[in-house]
Design a protein around this motif. Structure first.
Motif, mmCIF file in Angstrom:
data_model
loop_
_atom_site.group_PDB
_atom_site.id
_atom_site.type_symbol
_atom_site.label_atom_id
_atom_site.label_comp_id
_atom_site.label_asym_id
_atom_site.label_seq_id
_atom_site.Cartn_x
_atom_site.Cartn_y
_atom_site.Cartn_z
ATOM 1 N N UNK A 123 0.826 -1.208 0.000
ATOM 2 C CA UNK A 123 0.000 0.000 0.000
ATOM 3 C C UNK A 123 0.865 1.266 0.000
ATOM 4 N N UNK A 124 2.007 1.196 0.671
ATOM 5 C CA UNK A 124 2.914 2.350 0.658
ATOM 6 C C UNK A 124 3.441 2.604 -0.743
ATOM 7 N N UNK A 125 3.862 1.545 -1.438
ATOM 8 C CA UNK A 125 4.361 1.702 -2.798
ATOM 9 C C UNK A 125 3.244 2.136 -3.750
ATOM 10 N N UNK A 126 2.045 1.631 -3.524
ATOM 11 C CA UNK A 126 0.909 2.039 -4.363
ATOM 12 C C UNK A 126 0.665 3.532 -4.230
ATOM 13 N N UNK A 127 0.649 4.023 -2.997
ATOM 14 C CA UNK A 127 0.432 5.458 -2.780
ATOM 15 C C UNK A 127 1.566 6.276 -3.395
ATOM 16 N N UNK A 128 2.809 5.803 -3.200
ATOM 17 C CA UNK A 128 3.961 6.546 -3.714
ATOM 18 C C UNK A 128 3.943 6.592 -5.236
ATOM 19 N N UNK A 129 3.676 5.450 -5.876
ATOM 20 C CA UNK A 129 3.686 5.399 -7.336
ATOM 21 C C UNK A 129 2.516 6.184 -7.927
ATOM 22 N N UNK A 130 1.374 6.182 -7.237
ATOM 23 C CA UNK A 130 0.260 7.013 -7.696
ATOM 24 C C UNK A 130 0.653 8.485 -7.656
ATOM 25 N N UNK A 131 1.307 8.872 -6.570
ATOM 26 C CA UNK A 131 1.780 10.254 -6.448
ATOM 27 C C UNK A 131 2.762 10.604 -7.558
#
Length: 537
Positions: free
Chosen positions: A222-230
């Motif tokens: 979830x952290x990587x998902x949020x970061x990559x979305x950003x």
């Protein structure tokens, strides 16, 4: 002076129990504490530690009784007061829990565990400034107390003190560098780049994900998902969302059949005839306004708009009604009835008591004043019990926050919503949404006219002034331009949308770039006609 051999044996058994407790072998520890207390019934420390074992085993009433016994033997036992407060928190007796933690600190002002726990309770009561003072004292006394640093960071984030929150999360990262969760929180308040130290740390975790605990792997995805979305990398972000949700679903005890059966029971029980037959009781306060609906539906925006009015208090997600209802159900459980039988048989006097209990619990919140004509309760799952709420608080108003079904579900799926156990598998999520939508149609049909207002997120973004006027009229409030400048409202916000409501509305938030159709086919199939209509909008 020679010690009593029985006392020595009891102390040895208690010491063994303490060691077992450290190993989290709580059932064995409990048996050892019981053996020690059979030999020495006035052993206050053993009664306290026995309470801890019972608490960890989920036997909260028994744990409370054990702490009470310890305190009857040693009234100045600060740690027992602290532990008693923890159990009262799990029993949802929040006011008593806060009083217990405060008593612990009167006896031992530097008890850092009580300072941290008291801070958590003060945040629950929307008393964030006091909570922050409590956390500050805890970390000053124990600079390596990672839990208190984490809670302090949460409080700062909720208070929109983002730079300080970022610094606090950075401190947590330094204290527990091998845990992913603090990095996920740090990323949530940081503008990332591919070479930012926080993003690079997440990549390093990804390189050894097989060595991580299941919970850390979930946090990482979830952290990587949020970061990559950003960072604008939507496709790899959604791949992490899929993996994180799949892992979380394996750890989640969601019972879809029981949930759907509950929906059906509510519709069958709370008919128009039943509501009319049970009317005549309830607390007559016209203060409560309930925002209900699905997570990620724009509910925080609606609350923030209303709470910007000088006559409105925003209570946030405060489960006062469920707690008041549970208080009533527990009082009748001794009659041997199932919960559904109790709820279906409640009478006007019961609803009066439930409404009064709700008002009492709301009164614990910090900051409510005489100027506040309305108190907004944004506990979204209350949509399940609108009939009960209407009977207990007949003058309350409901606001249904709605959003495009596909957007709502994908937004839920993209966030690690710990309390939304239905949201970790796309098919289950779609079926849950469809059942929720059907239940809302039921409430529209059976509740009296004028009680429920529907507000679409897309309409809020498209014409905020018009929707604000609808909201204020529904709540019986005069126009106030402060509601249009909701992003300037300094009140604490604790939801996943906390940072979004600090910004003016922008149209780009209405519809995200959707994943490839084959990746969300299960969601679309489960939504059925709702998904088809949403796809065309």
């Amino acid at each position: 002076m020679t010690r009593n051999p029985t006392d020595l044996e009891a102390e040895a058994l208690s010491a063994r129990a303490d060691a077992l407790q450290q190993l989290r072998r709580y059932a064995e520890a409990l048996a050892a504490y019981d053996a020690a207390l059979a030999l020495k019934s006035d052993f206050a420390a053993a009664w306290n530690n026995r309470g801890i074992a019972l608490h960890e085993l989920g036997h909260h009433e028994a744990a409370l009784a054990s702490y009470e016994r310890a305190l009857s033997l040693q009234p100045d036992f600060a740690l027992a007061w602290n532990n008693r407060g923890n159990t009262l928190l799990d029993l949802k007796d929040y006011a008593a829990a806060l009083a217990s933690q405060s008593r612990a600190l009167q006896l031992e002002p530097n008890l850092v565990e009580a300072l941290n726990n008291r801070g958590n309770l003060l945040r629950h009561f929307n008393r964030h400034a006091e909570a922050l003072e409590s956390y500050d004292r805890a970390v000053a006394l124990r600079p390596d107390f990672a839990e208190a640093h984490t809670n302090r960071a949460h409080a700062l984030r909720e208070m929109n003190r983002i730079d300080e929150a970022r610094e606090a999360y950075q401190t947590v990262v330094g204290l527990v560098p091998d845990r992913v969760g603090p990095y996920r929180k740090l990323a949530s308040v940081t503008r990332l780049t591919y070479d930012h130290p926080c993003y690079l740390a997440l990549e390093r975790f990804a390189g050894r994900r097989d060595q991580l605990s299941p919970q850390d792997r979930i946090e990482l995805h979830f952290a990587l998902a949020d970061a990559l979305t950003q960072l604008g990398a939507d496709e790899p972000a959604f791949a992490h969302v899929l993996q994180g949700n799949a892992l979380q679903r394996r750890l989640t005890g969601y019972d879809e059949a029981a949930t759907m059966a509950r929906y059906a029971w509510v519709r069958q029980t709370f008919t128009r005839d039943h509501l009319q037959a049970c009317a005549g009781g309830g607390d007559l306060s016209d203060s409560p306004v309930f925002i209900i609906g699905m997570p990620r539906s724009g509910s925080t925006l609606i609350e923030q708009v209303l709470a910007s009015h000088p006559e409105v208090y925003g209570a946030g997600e405060y489960e006062a009604f469920s707690d008041a209802l549970g208080e009533c159900v527990r009082g009748k459980a001794g009659e041997g009835l199932a919960e559904t039988a109790i709820l279906g048989a409640l009478s006007a006097p019961d609803f009066t008591a439930i409404g009064a209990a709700y008002e009492r619990r709301i009164g614990y919140l910090g900051g409510i004043g005489r100027a506040h004509r309305r108190v907004v309760d944004k506990t979204l799952p209350n949509f399940m019990q609108l009939g009960l709420i209407h009977l207990a608080l007949p003058n309350a108003r409901f606001i249904h926050a709605r959003r495009n079904p596909v957007e709502t579900c994908l937004s839920c799926f993209s966030k690690l919503l710990g309390t939304a156990s239905f949201s970790f598998e796309l098919g289950e999520l779609g079926r849950y949404y469809a059942a929720y939508d059907a239940l809302m149609a039921h409430w529209r049909a059976v509740l009296p006219a004028g009680v429920l207002l529907e507000v679409d997120y897309e309409a809020m973004v498209g014409d905020l002034p018009a929707q604000v006027r609808r909201l204020l009229a529904h709540c019986g409030l005069a126009w106030d331009p402060a509601c249009l400048a909701f992003e300037r409202n300094p009140r604490p916000v604790a939801t996943a949308s906390a940072l979004q409501v600090r910004q003016p509305l922008y149209s780009g938030a209405v519809r995200r770039r959707r994943p490839a159709p084959e990746l969300i086919a299960a969601l679309m199939a489960a939504l059925g006609p709702l998904g088809s209509a949403a796809a065309e909008s």
